[in-house]
Design a protein around this motif. Structure first.
Motif, PDB file in Angstrom:
ATOM      1  N   LEU A   1     -63.323  42.851  20.983  1.00 15.45           N
ATOM      2  CA  LEU A   1     -64.145  44.058  21.042  1.00 15.45           C
ATOM      3  C   LEU A   1     -64.880  44.196  22.363  1.00 15.45           C
ATOM      4  O   LEU A   1     -64.877  45.274  22.976  1.00 15.45           O
ATOM      5  N   THR A   2     -65.524  43.137  22.817  1.00 20.22           N
ATOM      6  CA  THR A   2     -66.332  43.264  24.035  1.00 20.22           C
ATOM      7  C   THR A   2     -65.460  43.521  25.254  1.00 20.22           C
ATOM      8  O   THR A   2     -65.849  44.273  26.163  1.00 20.22           O
TER       9      THR A   2
ATOM     10  N   GLY B   1     -61.085  40.705  11.479  1.00 16.22           N
ATOM     11  CA  GLY B   1     -60.147  41.003  12.555  1.00 16.22           C
ATOM     12  C   GLY B   1     -59.585  42.404  12.465  1.00 16.22           C
ATOM     13  O   GLY B   1     -59.463  43.108  13.472  1.00 16.22           O
ATOM     14  N   CYS B   2     -59.243  42.837  11.253  1.00 20.72           N
ATOM     15  CA  CYS B   2     -58.732  44.201  11.060  1.00 20.72           C
ATOM     16  C   CYS B   2     -59.803  45.240  11.370  1.00 20.72           C
ATOM     17  O   CYS B   2     -59.506  46.296  11.952  1.00 20.72           O
ATOM     18  N   LYS B   3     -61.029  44.961  10.982  1.00 25.31           N
ATOM     19  CA  LYS B   3     -62.125  45.902  11.248  1.00 25.31           C
ATOM     20  C   LYS B   3     -62.344  46.065  12.749  1.00 25.31           C
ATOM     21  O   LYS B   3     -62.480  47.192  13.255  1.00 25.31           O
ATOM     22  N   ILE B   4     -62.414  44.941  13.454  1.00 29.07           N
ATOM     23  CA  ILE B   4     -62.663  45.014  14.891  1.00 29.07           C
ATOM     24  C   ILE B   4     -61.474  45.629  15.616  1.00 29.07           C
ATOM     25  O   ILE B   4     -61.638  46.377  16.583  1.00 29.07           O
ATOM     26  N   ALA B   5     -60.269  45.370  15.146  1.00 32.65           N
ATOM     27  CA  ALA B   5     -59.091  46.022  15.723  1.00 32.65           C
ATOM     28  C   ALA B   5     -59.188  47.531  15.563  1.00 32.65           C
ATOM     29  O   ALA B   5     -58.816  48.295  16.473  1.00 32.65           O
ATOM     30  N   ALA B   6     -59.705  47.983  14.420  1.00 31.09           N
ATOM     31  CA  ALA B   6     -59.870  49.420  14.188  1.00 31.09           C
ATOM     32  C   ALA B   6     -60.838  50.029  15.200  1.00 31.09           C
ATOM     33  O   ALA B   6     -60.623  51.143  15.693  1.00 31.09           O
ATOM     34  N   ILE B   7     -61.906  49.298  15.521  1.00 31.21           N
ATOM     35  CA  ILE B   7     -62.858  49.799  16.519  1.00 31.21           C
ATOM     36  C   ILE B   7     -62.217  49.801  17.903  1.00 31.21           C
ATOM     37  O   ILE B   7     -62.356  50.765  18.677  1.00 31.21           O
ATOM     38  N   ALA B   8     -61.494  48.742  18.227  1.00 32.45           N
ATOM     39  CA  ALA B   8     -60.858  48.650  19.541  1.00 32.45           C
ATOM     40  C   ALA B   8     -59.791  49.721  19.733  1.00 32.45           C
ATOM     41  O   ALA B   8     -59.521  50.145  20.860  1.00 32.45           O
ATOM     42  N   GLU B   9     -59.201  50.192  18.623  1.00 32.96           N
ATOM     43  CA  GLU B   9     -58.173  51.234  18.703  1.00 32.96           C
ATOM     44  C   GLU B   9     -58.712  52.622  18.350  1.00 32.96           C
ATOM     45  O   GLU B   9     -57.938  53.560  18.125  1.00 32.96           O
ATOM     46  N   GLN B  10     -60.047  52.745  18.260  1.00 36.60           N
ATOM     47  CA  GLN B  10     -60.736  54.033  18.119  1.00 36.60           C
ATOM     48  C   GLN B  10     -60.544  54.700  16.760  1.00 36.60           C
ATOM     49  O   GLN B  10     -60.800  55.897  16.619  1.00 36.60           O
ATOM     50  N   SER B  11     -60.132  53.965  15.737  1.00 35.55           N
ATOM     51  CA  SER B  11     -60.090  54.552  14.396  1.00 35.55           C
ATOM     52  C   SER B  11     -61.372  54.253  13.629  1.00 35.55           C
ATOM     53  O   SER B  11     -61.537  54.696  12.491  1.00 35.55           O
ATOM     54  N   ALA B  12     -62.287  53.510  14.235  1.00 40.93           N
ATOM     55  CA  ALA B  12     -63.636  53.278  13.725  1.00 40.93           C
ATOM     56  C   ALA B  12     -64.522  53.011  14.932  1.00 40.93           C
ATOM     57  O   ALA B  12     -64.025  52.853  16.059  1.00 40.93           O
TER      58      ALA B  12
ATOM     59  N   PRO C   1     -53.479  48.376  27.082  1.00 42.28           N
ATOM     60  CA  PRO C   1     -54.926  48.082  27.152  1.00 42.28           C
ATOM     61  C   PRO C   1     -55.693  48.787  26.040  1.00 42.28           C
ATOM     62  O   PRO C   1     -55.310  49.876  25.603  1.00 42.28           O
ATOM     63  N   LEU C   2     -56.756  48.163  25.611  1.00 41.64           N
ATOM     64  CA  LEU C   2     -57.595  48.708  24.543  1.00 41.64           C
ATOM     65  C   LEU C   2     -58.912  49.209  25.113  1.00 41.64           C
ATOM     66  O   LEU C   2     -59.522  48.561  25.964  1.00 41.64           O
ATOM     67  N   HIS C   3     -59.355  50.368  24.611  1.00 38.54           N
ATOM     68  CA  HIS C   3     -60.639  50.928  25.021  1.00 38.54           C
ATOM     69  C   HIS C   3     -61.299  51.553  23.793  1.00 38.54           C
ATOM     70  O   HIS C   3     -60.658  52.321  23.065  1.00 38.54           O
ATOM     71  N   VAL C   4     -62.549  51.232  23.574  1.00 40.15           N
ATOM     72  CA  VAL C   4     -63.275  51.780  22.433  1.00 40.15           C
ATOM     73  C   VAL C   4     -63.521  53.269  22.625  1.00 40.15           C
ATOM     74  O   VAL C   4     -63.345  53.809  23.725  1.00 40.15           O
ATOM     75  N   SER C   5     -63.966  53.920  21.551  1.00 39.16           N
ATOM     76  CA  SER C   5     -64.228  55.359  21.610  1.00 39.16           C
ATOM     77  C   SER C   5     -65.455  55.664  22.456  1.00 39.16           C
ATOM     78  O   SER C   5     -66.230  54.770  22.817  1.00 39.16           O
ATOM     79  N   THR C   6     -65.655  56.939  22.742  1.00 42.08           N
ATOM     80  CA  THR C   6     -66.814  57.366  23.535  1.00 42.08           C
ATOM     81  C   THR C   6     -67.875  58.044  22.673  1.00 42.08           C
ATOM     82  O   THR C   6     -68.832  58.616  23.200  1.00 42.08           O
TER      83      THR C   6
END
Length: 278
Positions: free
Chosen positions: A226-227, A191-202, A147-152
């Motif tokens: 992302l959502t 897609g790569c940018k949003i994946a980075a956010i979903a995996e908390q590297s951005a 599962p994917l969770h964005v950063s806090t």
């Protein structure tokens, strides 16, 4: 929806293989300029459409793809409730330059909003997927889905902003310069940018149209990833994106974030734009 998702994931992996094989062997640049097209784009597009249409047909589902949009009568898709929106190779410039930052986008929309999404990043050996209200996940060929969770992160100055390295004009450059995020990095493919956010590297992605604008196929799949991972993806004024309209360009400012201070970030972006004159 689970059956549709399984089929879409298999198509995503198959498309990733086509693009990887092209990178490892050779490909032709069919159209150059600001929006290049390669033989890999066309091969990937053919594979995706053939497989989707063979499975789902043309009666209940319509299809909107970057590579066939110009030749497609709008009546084929307008007014249809179920539409597949496809970018067979998002980040063609990065594909040509072999940065590894390219992706496959496949989204199923219903009444103009995404309900299923696939983003495959071939060079990372990762496939991201989501269904509406079903969460977002990432899998590799050898590992079970996670599962994917964005950063806090919740303070604008602590966020890491990711933006395009190629789609930027003077106005957008000034917006990035004045934005409060201290960490900023460039990356290809939405897609790569949003994946980075979903995996908390951005934590944050900004897009601002200029002479041209991103299209439906740039955003439909990444938005749902992302959502469903807990983030937000809106216009600067906070309004949601609508897909499969007659106009497929997404004009104006788009902000995607981990959602923790999204409204504040949107207000900052709008206020900064008012003060920028070029």
């Amino acid at each position: 929806m689970d059956e549709i998702l399984a089929i879409a994931c298999a198509i995503g992996w198959g498309t990733a293989d086509i693009l990887l094989n092209a990178q490892r062997s050779s490909f032709a640049i069919e159209t150059s300029g600001d929006s290049p097209v390669t033989s890999a784009d066309l091969a990937a597009n053919h594979y995706i459409l053939n497989n989707l249409q063979a499975t789902f047909g043309l009666q209940e589902f319509a299809y909107l793809s970057e590579e066939t949009f110009a030749a497609q009568p709008a009546s084929d898709r307008l007014g249809k409730p179920w539409v597949w929106i496809i970018d067979p190779l998002d980040g063609t410039k990065d594909f040509i330059n072999r940065t590894g930052e390219y992706a496959v986008h496949i989204a199923l929309t219903h009444q103009g909003r995404p309900v299923l999404a696939i983003v495959a990043c071939p060079e990372l050996d990762k496939l991201y997927y989501a269904t509406r209200n079903g969460g977002a996940f990432v899998e590799t060929r050898h590992q079970s889905p996670k599962p994917l969770h964005v950063s806090t992160q919740s303070q604008p100055e602590t966020l890491t902003l990711v933006a395009s390295r190629s789609h930027r004009d003077q106005r957008f450059a000034k917006l990035l310069e004045r934005f409060p995020c201290k960490g900023q990095k460039q990356m290809g493919s939405v897609g790569c940018k949003i994946a980075a956010i979903a995996e908390q590297s951005a934590d944050l992605y900004l897009s601002l149209s200029g002479n041209s604008a991103p299209k439906d196929w740039d955003f439909a799949a990444p938005e749902l990833i992302l959502t469903e991972a807990g983030g937000k993806f809106t216009h600067f004024d906070g309004s949601p994106l609508q897909y499969n309209r007659e106009e497929v360009s997404q004009w104006g400012g788009i902000l995607a974030s981990n959602g923790k201070c999204h409204e504040e970030l949107c207000a900052i972006a709008e206020n900064l734009l008012k003060a920028i004159h070029v």
